[in-house]
Design an enzyme around this catalytic site. Sequence first.
Site, PDB file in Angstrom:
ATOM      1  N   GLY A 272       0.813  -1.199   0.000  1.00 37.89           N
ATOM      2  CA  GLY A 272       0.000   0.000   0.000  1.00 37.89           C
ATOM      3  C   GLY A 272       0.852   1.256   0.000  1.00 37.89           C
ATOM      4  N   THR A 273       1.960   1.220   0.719  1.00 36.60           N
ATOM      5  CA  THR A 273       2.863   2.372   0.739  1.00 36.60           C
ATOM      6  C   THR A 273       3.431   2.645  -0.648  1.00 36.60           C
ATOM      7  OG1 THR A 273       3.466   2.067   3.066  1.00 36.60           O
ATOM      8  CG2 THR A 273       5.043   3.240   1.670  1.00 36.60           C
TER       9      THR A 273
ATOM     10  N   GLN B 280      -7.839   1.939   4.972  1.00 37.52           N
ATOM     11  CA  GLN B 280      -8.605   1.530   6.139  1.00 37.52           C
ATOM     12  C   GLN B 280     -10.070   1.245   5.841  1.00 37.52           C
ATOM     13  OE1 GLN B 280      -7.611   0.712   9.096  1.00 37.52           O
ATOM     14  NE2 GLN B 280      -5.472   1.315   8.872  1.00 37.52           N
TER      15      GLN B 280
ATOM     16  N   SER C  52      -4.395  -1.374   0.513  1.00 37.48           N
ATOM     17  CA  SER C  52      -3.383  -2.299   1.010  1.00 37.48           C
ATOM     18  C   SER C  52      -4.064  -3.575   1.481  1.00 37.48           C
ATOM     19  CB  SER C  52      -2.612  -1.658   2.177  1.00 37.48           C
ATOM     20  OG  SER C  52      -1.572  -2.493   2.614  1.00 37.48           O
ATOM     21  N   ALA C  53      -3.674  -4.711   0.905  1.00 37.97           N
ATOM     22  CA  ALA C  53      -4.404  -5.963   1.131  1.00 37.97           C
ATOM     23  C   ALA C  53      -4.378  -6.425   2.580  1.00 37.97           C
ATOM     24  CB  ALA C  53      -3.827  -7.057   0.221  1.00 37.97           C
ATOM     25  N   HIS C  54      -3.267  -6.226   3.274  1.00 41.72           N
ATOM     26  CA  HIS C  54      -3.205  -6.768   4.633  1.00 41.72           C
ATOM     27  C   HIS C  54      -4.096  -5.998   5.604  1.00 41.72           C
ATOM     28  CE1 HIS C  54      -0.487  -3.871   6.827  1.00 41.72           C
ATOM     29  NE2 HIS C  54      -0.257  -3.495   5.585  1.00 41.72           N
TER      30      HIS C  54
ATOM     31  N   CYS D 141       4.754   8.747  23.862  1.00 44.37           N
ATOM     32  CA  CYS D 141       5.830   8.114  24.626  1.00 44.37           C
ATOM     33  C   CYS D 141       6.260   6.773  24.051  1.00 44.37           C
ATOM     34  CB  CYS D 141       5.391   7.921  26.075  1.00 44.37           C
ATOM     35  SG  CYS D 141       4.921   9.445  26.874  1.00 44.37           S
TER      36      CYS D 141
END
Length: 460
Positions: free
Chosen positions: A69-70, A177, A194-196, A320
């Site tokens: 996807g990136t 998403q 993005s498939a995952h 954090c």
Amino acid sequence: MAYFDAASSAPLHPVARQALVAALDEGWADPARLYREGRRARLLLDAAREAAAEAVGCRPDELVFTSSGTRAVHSGIAGALAGRRRVGRHLIVSAVEHSSVLHAAEVHRAEGGSVTEVPVLRTGAVSPDAYAAGLRPDTALACLQSANHEVGTEQPVAAVAAACREAGVPLLVDAAQSLAWGPVEGDWSVLTGSAHKWGGPSGVGLLVVRKGVRYAPQGPVDERESGRAPGFENIPGIVAAAASLRAVRAEAAAESARLRELTDRIRARVPELVPDVEVVGDPVHRLPHLLTFSCLYVDGETLLHELDREGFSVSSGSSCTSSTLTPSHVLKAMGVLTEGNVRVSLPLGTPEEDVDRFLRVLPAAVSTVRQKLGAPVHTPKAPAIEDTLTVDALGRRCPIPVIELAKVIDDVPLGGTIRILSDDEAARLDIPAWCTMRGQEYVGEEPADHGSAYVVRRTS
């Protein structure tokens, strides 16, 4: 173990597993070859493309598969910007985009382009009017996610797409998403996924470029995937990705209603069970399976470890986290509390009893972390006599500066002020957020010898 981090990566769908195994045997050959094995691989690839295009709502010849996807985002942005270079070099994005979009924007800026980040409301959504106001005659491309990956807020894509269309600017939508739940509405120009994220295998993304959109692929020319995604196609992964997308879409209506009921339960119960908690994101216009809340006086990473010991896998956008020690850019843009952040994203099929058990163990987990950090326990105090106090929290990271503030707020009378000295970037975000949550007045930031002084006036 209850896995509550589907927004990072969803468990492999059973249909994806079956398709993957079958395609390993049938789809290993080069789909560009004309012999039998190549033709068989080509048939699998074409069928997967048609299935994915149907789910997205585009033509098969508008969709290509990428290695992630990136990669789809980076290729989509670079190609669209290059295709409209004669128009200008202005790129517009929202302030809460996924890091893949923001990283591409940084590269564009470093190469001489200009970038406008559109701010968001406290819910995490952009205002369509504010987005439209950022469009310029030299705008080459606009980017807007369909739904936020940290807080689940759905963006007004259709309204923004209409404004972009009127201005003659293509809109790229990062739909990673939301694709599991349905096609993206609106007249968008470029789309990535993005498939995952929907239960397919990792290492498969998709890039859609509508016909008529000026697009110039960047990098060395490759004959595969219309020249837009170089390299040998991962046919088993692609087949599994398309099969799982079709499968989750078949379940989407029923699972959406069921998971929304579970996340609504968490949204309602967490503030009742745990004091000093802020649930963030739009309560209505949001993804059905995702919610985020932030706890005062809590280190998000430590809380995640406590929940992991209790059998729950959740994620955090906390300021954090050990990897960055910087605040979440999404929560920062929203102007909400960044410390003690917990994101819960339920996979398909999450049992109701897992959610109920999560609600049972959460209060003790938060209490344990607060005790470790020395968070304040509210007990009656003697009348305050000092009008002004200074708290030295230099060299101490979140949430300690806020904890120290909370400990002494009752030590000044109503109208009195407290100066918190801090050199932690998160304090600039979390002290004002604490004031909003606790009904105190944030006066502002002052320069100090080291770091800054954050001034708070007691009003309640």
